[in-house]
Motif scaffolding. Structure first.
Motif, PDB file in Angstrom:
ATOM      1  N   THR A  26       5.862 -12.627   3.182  1.00  0.00           N
ATOM      2  CA  THR A  26       5.789 -11.639   2.096  1.00  0.00           C
ATOM      3  C   THR A  26       4.571 -10.741   2.276  1.00  0.00           C
ATOM      4  O   THR A  26       4.650  -9.511   2.115  1.00  0.00           O
ATOM      5  N   HIS A  27       3.448 -11.358   2.609  1.00  0.00           N
ATOM      6  CA  HIS A  27       2.215 -10.588   2.814  1.00  0.00           C
ATOM      7  C   HIS A  27       2.368  -9.620   3.990  1.00  0.00           C
ATOM      8  O   HIS A  27       1.999  -8.444   3.889  1.00  0.00           O
ATOM      9  N   ASN A  28       2.908 -10.117   5.104  1.00  0.00           N
ATOM     10  CA  ASN A  28       3.097  -9.258   6.279  1.00  0.00           C
ATOM     11  C   ASN A  28       4.079  -8.126   5.983  1.00  0.00           C
ATOM     12  O   ASN A  28       3.900  -6.994   6.451  1.00  0.00           O
ATOM     13  N   PHE A  29       5.120  -8.440   5.216  1.00  0.00           N
ATOM     14  CA  PHE A  29       6.083  -7.402   4.838  1.00  0.00           C
ATOM     15  C   PHE A  29       5.405  -6.328   3.991  1.00  0.00           C
ATOM     16  O   PHE A  29       5.609  -5.124   4.215  1.00  0.00           O
ATOM     17  N   ASN A  30       4.615  -6.746   3.018  1.00  0.00           N
ATOM     18  CA  ASN A  30       3.928  -5.776   2.158  1.00  0.00           C
ATOM     19  C   ASN A  30       2.996  -4.878   2.962  1.00  0.00           C
ATOM     20  O   ASN A  30       2.936  -3.662   2.739  1.00  0.00           O
ATOM     21  N   GLN A  31       2.274  -5.488   3.898  1.00  0.00           N
ATOM     22  CA  GLN A  31       1.364  -4.693   4.724  1.00  0.00           C
ATOM     23  C   GLN A  31       2.136  -3.653   5.534  1.00  0.00           C
ATOM     24  O   GLN A  31       1.740  -2.487   5.598  1.00  0.00           O
ATOM     25  N   SER A  32       3.238  -4.090   6.146  1.00  0.00           N
ATOM     26  CA  SER A  32       4.028  -3.161   6.963  1.00  0.00           C
ATOM     27  C   SER A  32       4.681  -2.086   6.090  1.00  0.00           C
ATOM     28  O   SER A  32       4.773  -0.923   6.490  1.00  0.00           O
ATOM     29  N   ALA A  33       5.121  -2.473   4.888  1.00  0.00           N
ATOM     30  CA  ALA A  33       5.761  -1.518   3.992  1.00  0.00           C
ATOM     31  C   ALA A  33       4.768  -0.466   3.511  1.00  0.00           C
ATOM     32  O   ALA A  33       5.099   0.733   3.445  1.00  0.00           O
ATOM     33  N   ILE A  34       3.564  -0.878   3.190  1.00  0.00           N
ATOM     34  CA  ILE A  34       2.537   0.071   2.730  1.00  0.00           C
ATOM     35  C   ILE A  34       2.119   1.000   3.861  1.00  0.00           C
ATOM     36  O   ILE A  34       1.919   2.201   3.657  1.00  0.00           O
ATOM     37  N   GLU A  35       1.986   0.442   5.068  1.00  0.00           N
ATOM     38  CA  GLU A  35       1.650   1.288   6.219  1.00  0.00           C
ATOM     39  C   GLU A  35       2.754   2.300   6.488  1.00  0.00           C
ATOM     40  O   GLU A  35       2.477   3.445   6.871  1.00  0.00           O
ATOM     41  N   LEU A  36       4.008   1.893   6.303  1.00  0.00           N
ATOM     42  CA  LEU A  36       5.125   2.820   6.488  1.00  0.00           C
ATOM     43  C   LEU A  36       5.124   3.885   5.397  1.00  0.00           C
ATOM     44  O   LEU A  36       5.446   5.048   5.652  1.00  0.00           O
ATOM     45  N   GLN A  37       4.755   3.500   4.191  1.00  0.00           N
ATOM     46  CA  GLN A  37       4.667   4.452   3.082  1.00  0.00           C
ATOM     47  C   GLN A  37       3.504   5.417   3.264  1.00  0.00           C
ATOM     48  O   GLN A  37       3.603   6.599   2.896  1.00  0.00           O
ATOM     49  N   PHE A  38       2.407   4.918   3.860  1.00  0.00           N
ATOM     50  CA  PHE A  38       1.203   5.739   4.035  1.00  0.00           C
ATOM     51  C   PHE A  38       0.748   5.700   5.498  1.00  0.00           C
ATOM     52  O   PHE A  38      -0.272   5.086   5.819  1.00  0.00           O
ATOM     53  N   PRO A  39       1.489   6.324   6.410  1.00  0.00           N
ATOM     54  CA  PRO A  39       1.035   6.335   7.805  1.00  0.00           C
ATOM     55  C   PRO A  39      -0.309   7.054   7.913  1.00  0.00           C
ATOM     56  O   PRO A  39      -0.616   7.960   7.132  1.00  0.00           O
ATOM     57  N   THR A  40      -1.105   6.615   8.877  1.00  0.00           N
ATOM     58  CA  THR A  40      -2.451   7.166   9.041  1.00  0.00           C
ATOM     59  C   THR A  40      -2.387   8.617   9.499  1.00  0.00           C
ATOM     60  O   THR A  40      -1.651   8.961  10.428  1.00  0.00           O
ATOM     61  N   ILE A  41      -3.164   9.466   8.834  1.00  0.00           N
ATOM     62  CA  ILE A  41      -3.216  10.894   9.181  1.00  0.00           C
ATOM     63  C   ILE A  41      -4.527  11.169   9.917  1.00  0.00           C
ATOM     64  O   ILE A  41      -5.605  10.873   9.420  1.00  0.00           O
ATOM     65  N   LYS A  42      -4.408  11.733  11.104  1.00  0.00           N
ATOM     66  CA  LYS A  42      -5.586  12.139  11.862  1.00  0.00           C
ATOM     67  C   LYS A  42      -5.939  13.584  11.487  1.00  0.00           C
ATOM     68  O   LYS A  42      -5.075  14.464  11.494  1.00  0.00           O
ATOM     69  N   ASN A  43      -7.205  13.805  11.161  1.00  0.00           N
ATOM     70  CA  ASN A  43      -7.613  15.167  10.788  1.00  0.00           C
ATOM     71  C   ASN A  43      -8.856  15.603  11.552  1.00  0.00           C
ATOM     72  O   ASN A  43      -9.757  16.231  11.026  1.00  0.00           O
ATOM     73  N   ASN A  44      -8.888  15.219  12.830  1.00  0.00           N
ATOM     74  CA  ASN A  44     -10.015  15.652  13.657  1.00  0.00           C
ATOM     75  C   ASN A  44      -9.508  16.120  15.015  1.00  0.00           C
ATOM     76  O   ASN A  44      -8.330  16.069  15.291  1.00  0.00           O
TER      77      ASN A  44
END
Length: 416
Positions: A398-416
């Motif tokens: 459940t924890h691993n799923f939540n982490q992956s789901a949140i990362e999918l919802q908020f992929p990292t944005i590079k701004n440099n």
């Protein structure tokens, strides 16, 4: 002489049984009230709302927007007023005076170019704030579900405590009747103590998780996630990915706009400036003569601004390349996150549809068989450990799923 030493075997709550029912209810009510005051339960949406309201980085971003907005007033940039005085024998032997005032004004589109550049800088500050707000929302969500993960571990610990407490009672009963040896009792007691120790450690973990959430929300209140929140995070794939790409594209396109306006400003600075003046002069110290002057400031050596305009054009290309690079990175990241999400979803589905049912069946059957004497101690422990391991794996899944789901919802944005 009366012995006043504290007896470790004395139950400090034994006198509660002698208190009136009304008093017990009052004490219970007060304890619940104190606990409620100590911790405020909030939803994820409320936590994100508070974070965006309280976060100092976002307040700094607001000040940057305010600063750039104020600088819009600097679009019109006339030269400093020139005031000059001359005194001496420049007309005759008499000491005469000359006072002149001159002011140069920008011509062409320089004022318009400056104003447009400043407007784009305001927008760029707003885009930066949007990126910071996005990162903050992701951080709050991760810390929120990290705390819920700690809660789920606590629940599992309580369940294990119930299982081993029941096991301890059965072991003690079997030992009294001579059906088993003392090793079962000792083993059960050791396991119960181990679980109690883990419970104390989990309390510290929850405090750490709570402080992490409080840090991102940046409040003095001891906020905790609402216990009614589902332990499983719900992700909207397309919405999260489109939002990330939109924010990133807007940011780099705004950088391009700023560079374009900078180039226009440097080009406009090559335009001459017109000057108007007034003078007053005495001749023979008696007669006062007045007049007006007009002139131009021509930038004969405009290579500096030309080079700056070319540099801004290069910045446009750099921002476009950075945008193309980060679009590719975001697309590859999305594919990786989707694969990991599907992987974690599959594992979680197994535990929800089958794994947990197997674990409960194993525990129930093993407890009955052991209590009836149909199962040996070692077999019981083996089956119990198998069931407990399944429940632990479910919590981690459940924890691993939540982490992956949140990362999918908020992929990292590079701004440099």
């Amino acid at each position: 002489m009366k012995d006043t030493r504290y007896n470790l075997n004395t139950n400090p709550f034994a006198n509660f049984a002698n208190l009136p029912l009304r008093t017990l209810r009052l004490i219970t009510f007060l304890l619940i009230s104190l606990f409620s005051q100590a911790q405020e339960k909030i939803s994820l949406e409320k936590a994100i709302e508070l974070a965006k309201s309280n976060n100092i980085d976002l307040k700094i971003a607001d000040k940057e927007i305010e600063r750039q907005t104020v600088l819009k007033k600097t679009a019109f940039q006339p030269e400093p007023l020139q005031v000059q005085y001359q005194g001496g024998q420049f007309n005759s032997a008499d000491f005469d005076h000359n006072v002149s005032v001159q002011q140069f004004f920008p011509m062409g589109n320089i004022t318009k170019a400056n104003r447009q550049l400043q407007e784009e800088l305001v927008k760029l500050a707003e885009k930066r704030k949007a990126l910071s707000s996005y990162d903050l929302e992701k951080a709050v969500t991760l810390s929120y579900y990290q705390y819920l993960y700690g809660v789920s571990i606590q629940k599992l610990n309580s369940e294990l405590n119930d299982i081993y407490t029941k096991f301890l009672k059965n072991a003690e009963l079997r030992f009294k009747t001579g059906e088993s040896g003392n090793i079962e009792v000792i083993s059960a007691k050791a396991k119960v103590k181990e679980i109690e120790t883990q419970k104390a450690q989990l309390e510290y973990d929850l405090v750490i998780y709570q402080k992490q959430l409080q840090f991102f929300v940046q409040t003095d209140e001891n906020i905790v996630p609402d216990d009614k929140t589902s332990l499983q995070y719900t992700v909207l794939n397309e919405e999260g990915n489109s939002k990330a790409e939109s924010l990133m594209t807007d940011y780099y396109q705004q950088q391009i706009s700023v560079s374009q306006k900078e180039a226009n400003t440097f080009k406009a600075m090559r335009t001459p400036k017109v000057g108007l003046g007034y003078f007053a002069q005495t001749i023979d110290t008696r007669s006062l003569y007045q007049g007006f002057t007009a002139g131009l400031q021509i930038p004969l050596f405009g290579g500096v601004n030309t080079a700056r305009a070319k540099a801004s054009a290069i910045s446009i290309s750099q921002s476009q390349l950075a945008l193309d690079k980060n679009k590719l990175t975001l697309n590859l990241q999305r594919q990786e996150l989707q694969n990991n999400y599907a992987k974690q979803q599959k594992a979680l589905d197994y535990f929800q549809k089958e794994g947990l049912q197997y674990a409960d069946q194993i525990i129930t059957t093993a407890q009955k068989s052991y209590a009836n004497g149909d199962m040996s101690y070692w077999a019981y422990i083996s089956f119990l450990n198998q069931a407990i391991d399944i429940k632990k794996q479910y919590t981690e899944a459940t924890h691993n799923f939540n982490q992956s789901a949140i990362e999918l919802q908020f992929p990292t944005i590079k701004n440099n």
